[in-house]
Design a protein around this motif. Structure first.
Motif, PDB file in Angstrom:
ATOM      1  N   LEU A 102       0.885  -1.166   0.000  1.00 35.22           N
ATOM      2  CA  LEU A 102       0.000   0.000   0.000  1.00 35.22           C
ATOM      3  C   LEU A 102       0.921   1.213   0.000  1.00 35.22           C
ATOM      4  O   LEU A 102       1.684   1.413   0.946  1.00 35.22           O
ATOM      5  CB  LEU A 102      -0.864  -0.038   1.265  1.00 35.22           C
ATOM      6  N   LYS A 127      -2.716   6.089   4.312  1.00 40.31           N
ATOM      7  CA  LYS A 127      -2.251   4.695   4.407  1.00 40.31           C
ATOM      8  C   LYS A 127      -2.335   4.170   5.843  1.00 40.31           C
ATOM      9  O   LYS A 127      -2.885   3.093   6.087  1.00 40.31           O
ATOM     10  CB  LYS A 127      -0.791   4.587   3.916  1.00 40.31           C
ATOM     11  N   SER A 128      -1.774   4.943   6.761  1.00 43.50           N
ATOM     12  CA  SER A 128      -1.792   4.481   8.157  1.00 43.50           C
ATOM     13  C   SER A 128      -3.224   4.354   8.654  1.00 43.50           C
ATOM     14  O   SER A 128      -3.564   3.421   9.395  1.00 43.50           O
ATOM     15  CB  SER A 128      -1.013   5.438   9.055  1.00 43.50           C
ATOM     16  N   PHE A 134      -4.520   1.193   7.355  1.00 41.41           N
ATOM     17  CA  PHE A 134      -3.861   0.138   8.117  1.00 41.41           C
ATOM     18  C   PHE A 134      -4.601  -0.091   9.441  1.00 41.41           C
ATOM     19  O   PHE A 134      -4.851  -1.219   9.860  1.00 41.41           O
ATOM     20  CB  PHE A 134      -2.431   0.607   8.386  1.00 41.41           C
ATOM     21  N   ASN A 135      -4.960   1.014  10.096  1.00 41.76           N
ATOM     22  CA  ASN A 135      -5.679   0.915  11.371  1.00 41.76           C
ATOM     23  C   ASN A 135      -7.075   0.329  11.205  1.00 41.76           C
ATOM     24  O   ASN A 135      -7.576  -0.358  12.097  1.00 41.76           O
ATOM     25  CB  ASN A 135      -5.784   2.293  12.033  1.00 41.76           C
ATOM     26  N   SER A 152      -6.630  -3.458  10.660  1.00 42.19           N
ATOM     27  CA  SER A 152      -6.084  -4.194  11.803  1.00 42.19           C
ATOM     28  C   SER A 152      -6.994  -4.108  13.030  1.00 42.19           C
ATOM     29  O   SER A 152      -6.701  -4.699  14.063  1.00 42.19           O
ATOM     30  CB  SER A 152      -4.692  -3.671  12.150  1.00 42.19           C
ATOM     31  N   ARG A 186       1.069  -7.916  13.525  1.00 39.39           N
ATOM     32  CA  ARG A 186       1.534  -6.677  12.900  1.00 39.39           C
ATOM     33  C   ARG A 186       2.807  -6.123  13.524  1.00 39.39           C
ATOM     34  O   ARG A 186       3.203  -6.511  14.623  1.00 39.39           O
ATOM     35  CB  ARG A 186       0.450  -5.622  12.995  1.00 39.39           C
ATOM     36  N   GLN A 202       4.709   1.362  12.739  1.00 42.35           N
ATOM     37  CA  GLN A 202       5.533   2.358  12.054  1.00 42.35           C
ATOM     38  C   GLN A 202       6.543   2.965  13.030  1.00 42.35           C
ATOM     39  O   GLN A 202       7.709   3.100  12.711  1.00 42.35           O
ATOM     40  CB  GLN A 202       4.641   3.449  11.458  1.00 42.35           C
ATOM     41  N   LEU A 245       0.921  -7.736   8.882  1.00 40.91           N
ATOM     42  CA  LEU A 245       0.783  -6.341   8.486  1.00 40.91           C
ATOM     43  C   LEU A 245       2.046  -5.600   8.901  1.00 40.91           C
ATOM     44  O   LEU A 245       2.391  -5.585  10.082  1.00 40.91           O
ATOM     45  CB  LEU A 245      -0.422  -5.695   9.186  1.00 40.91           C
ATOM     46  N   ASP A 273       4.083  -2.011   8.861  1.00 43.39           N
ATOM     47  CA  ASP A 273       4.028  -0.577   8.594  1.00 43.39           C
ATOM     48  C   ASP A 273       5.456  -0.058   8.412  1.00 43.39           C
ATOM     49  O   ASP A 273       6.192   0.072   9.386  1.00 43.39           O
ATOM     50  CB  ASP A 273       3.309   0.148   9.738  1.00 43.39           C
ATOM     51  N   LEU A 295       0.741  -7.647   4.031  1.00 42.27           N
ATOM     52  CA  LEU A 295       0.367  -6.305   3.573  1.00 42.27           C
ATOM     53  C   LEU A 295       1.396  -5.349   4.128  1.00 42.27           C
ATOM     54  O   LEU A 295       1.611  -5.300   5.339  1.00 42.27           O
ATOM     55  CB  LEU A 295      -1.029  -5.931   4.097  1.00 42.27           C
ATOM     56  N   VAL A 338       2.922  -1.305   4.190  1.00 47.24           N
ATOM     57  CA  VAL A 338       2.916   0.112   3.854  1.00 47.24           C
ATOM     58  C   VAL A 338       4.376   0.495   3.748  1.00 47.24           C
ATOM     59  O   VAL A 338       5.163   0.183   4.645  1.00 47.24           O
ATOM     60  CB  VAL A 338       2.248   0.935   4.968  1.00 47.24           C
TER      61      VAL A 338
END
Ligand code: ADP
Ligand code: MG
Length: 604
Positions: free
Chosen positions: A387, A395-396, A399-400, A403, A435, A438, A525, A527, A556, A558
């Motif tokens: 992504l 994006k974040s 992601f949230n 998840s 996950r 970031q 996931l 990040d 996935l 980011v």
């Protein structure tokens, strides 16, 4: 040689303690009795505040609950028959005191533990005060005069009615408390508890039920305080409300913080220091100042400020460092990895190509701002999906949504055939989603091994009692072996026993991947996993992700690093202004004019 010396010194210290009643005057034995009683309460605070990060000013009230329960039951006459069975012996009243304290702590905990920030300490002050006034005003409890005529504790006809006999009971309870607490902290439950302070988001994404962990330490701290109160009542043979007031609750907190609120032995250091200092200051200060008053409180306050400024971790770590210098430990203290530990069960992976994550029409609004607008996205088993998009694209946020950290304003997210909207992090982790973050979320003071092992939380079952009594060793060995295996797999095998905080940032990211893998996920996931990695590390990471894909994992990620993404992933979804502007193979995306315009043009 060095080890035996260390052991010898520790043994001598213990023998010296045990022989105090024979060699020291009654004054010192009584002093040690008080230190033991206070240390038991402070031990609860070490667990609750120092390790769990939940500040309580109200522990003295639980001490009072223990003291008054046994005082009332052992002295009252004409008790109704449903409870009169308990009044005969201090040991049965201890069980009742534990039951009463558990019930009260459960109710208070349910009401206050959810409070955040400074509201929790304020809450503890509120119930600390209420219970204190209850003791003082209740006629059945003797009002401010209290209750007298409490019998001594006895075992098989032997009465613990002297300070040099109850000494052994007090220190037996305290040392078993320290032993069980240390065991508890060195376990699966212990890692969950340690993660409460600063790692709640991370812990719950690993399937830790953080409200349960908070309640566990709250109850344990209350029970330790209660036990201290029970011992106190039978040592003094009378109780009144004074020792259970808020100011004493504050002193207990001083003890835990000054002693070393993150260390079980800090409880004794803090209790000893404050108790001795208080006694000295109470005699010297008034004569120095020339008037009566509790001036020692001022000194404690100043001491507390100095400790918070100069030695956040309290005095125990400094003493321990000194002790370790003089009597060095060998590496035997490091957790050993048992190569023969039973392997943990593995999840059955979905079939390659099956859609495991399906987000449809996901919209997330923050007030007027639409951070995600009708986003659709699918991840298949054995596929790596990237992504990408410029900063602020959403994006974040997306992601949230997938998840389960955040809930979409509208839309649906289905993972492994189940809607995850409104599901707890724990439930989502159980389904096989794991996950990384970031902004790296690790426990810097714990070893790399223990950090990774938090990821395996859901693969173990042993609870508080099993951990405290070391009945969890086989399972613990399997969890640690799995953590070590995943760490070796990601290339951190040389750092198992290093403090996680000492790793370079890139390595910390890799540690997070090992931790996520410990959960045995089917969807990973990530990040921005490549941020901060060196070229070589990026290549190793890419190799690892390709290997995981080969095992059927859906991934996935980011990511900002286009070179990393384009050479690695199967498909790319591009976002801009909260919307999907393109989706396809890396090659197609690189040539897509809209994407070039929005994003790659500026970066590539
Ligand atoms: P990206 O990760 O692609 O850089 P984000 O998802 O972090 O983008 O942010 C998308 C937009 O949503 C930004 O404008 C950001 O300011 C906004 N945003 C993100 N989270 C929140 C929030 N909790 N409250 C308000 N606005 C938010
Ligand atoms: Mg972001």
């Amino acid at each position: 040689m060095k080890l035996t010396l260390r052991l010898a010194v520790q043994t001598i210290a213990l023998l010296l303690l045990l022989s105090t009643p024979f060699i020291a005057s009654e004054y010192y034995v009584t002093l040690l009795n008080y230190i033991g009683l206070y240390a038991l309460v402070a031990l609860g605070l070490v667990l609750l505040t120092g390790i769990g990060g939940l500040t309580s000013f109200g522990q003295a009230a639980f001490v009072g609950l223990g003291a008054y329960t046994t005082a009332y039951l052992t002295t009252a006459t004409g008790l109704p028959s449903w409870i009169s069975w308990a009044s005969g012996s201090a040991w049965t009243t201890l069980i009742v005191a534990w039951a009463v304290t558990s019930a009260v702590a459960f109710v208070l905990g349910s009401l206050t533990l959810r409070l955040s920030g400074h509201f929790l300490p304020l809450g503890t002050i509120a119930w600390g005060l209420s219970l204190y006034y209850l003791f003082g005003t209740s006629e059945a409890l003797g009002g401010h005069t209290g209750l007298t005529g409490i019998p001594a504790i006895s075992i098989a006809g032997f009465n613990f009615d002297k300070s040099n006999s109850i000494f052994y009971l007090i220190w037996l309870f305290l040392l078993s408390g320290i032993w069980t607490t240390a065991n508890l902290l060195d376990s699966r439950e212990g890692r969950a508890i340690r993660a409460l302070k600063g790692g709640m988001v991370m812990a719950s994404s690993m399937g830790v039920n953080t409200s349960r962990s908070r309640m566990v330490i709250f109850l344990l701290a209350a029970l330790m305080a209660c036990t201290s109160g029970w011992l106190y009542a039978h040592m003094q043979r009378f109780v009144n409300p004074t020792p259970f007031g808020l100011h004493i609750g504050i002193e207990y907190l001083f003890m835990a913080v000054i002693g070393g609120s993150g260390y079980v032995w800090g409880a004794i250091v803090g209790a000893a220091l404050i108790t001795i200092l208080k006694q000295q200051l109470q005699t010297t200060l008034p004569s120095l100042i020339g008037s009566e008053g509790n001036f020692e409180v001022i000194v404690f306050g100043v001491l507390m400020i100095i400790v918070l400024q100069k030695a956040r971790d309290g005095l125990f770590p400094a003493l321990a460092t000194l002790f370790n210098k003089v009597f060095p430990k060998t590496n035997s203290q490091e957790k050993s990895i048992d190569a023969n530990a039973a392997q943990l069960a593995h999840r059955e992976m979905p079939k390659a190509g099956d859609v495991i994550l399906n987000a449809t029409n996901v919209t997330r609004k923050f007030g007027g701002l639409v951070a995600n607008n009708n986003m659709n996205l699918q991840v298949k088993a054995a596929e790596i999906l990237a992504l990408i998009g410029p900063n602020g694209a959403g994006k974040s946020t997306m992601f949230n949504q997938v998840s389960g950290v955040d809930t979409p304003t509208s839309g649906e997210v289905v993972f492994m055939g189940q809607s995850i909207i409104g599901k707890s992090q724990e439930a989502i982790a159980k389904l096989g989603m794991s996950r990384t973050f970031q902004h790296v979320k690790i426990m810097p003071k714990l070893s790399v091994l223990e950090n990774a092992a938090i990821g395996a939380h859901l693969r173990g079952k042993k609870g508080v009692v099993a951990s405290a009594w070391r009945l969890d060793r086989a399972e613990e060995a399997s969890l640690l072996a799995e953590a070590a295996h995943q760490l070796q797999r990601v290339g951190l095998g040389d750092y198992l026993h290093a403090e996680a905080g000492s790793l370079a940032l890139g390595q910390q990211r890799i540690l997070e991947i090992a931790r996520a893998l410990c959960a045995d996920p089917c969807l990973l996931l990530l990040d921005e996993p490549a941020a901060g990695l060196r070229l070589k590390e990026k290549q190793l990471l890419a190799e690892l992700l390709i290997k995981l894909r080969g095992e059927g994992m859906g991934i996935l990620l980011v990511e900002h690093d286009m070179d990393f993404v384009m050479g690695l992933v199967d498909r790319v979804v591009v976002m801009e202004f909260g919307q999907k502007i393109a989706e396809g193979l890396p090659q197609e995306i690189q040539e897509n004019p809209a994407v070039l315009e929005a994003y790659l043009g500026g970066v590539a």
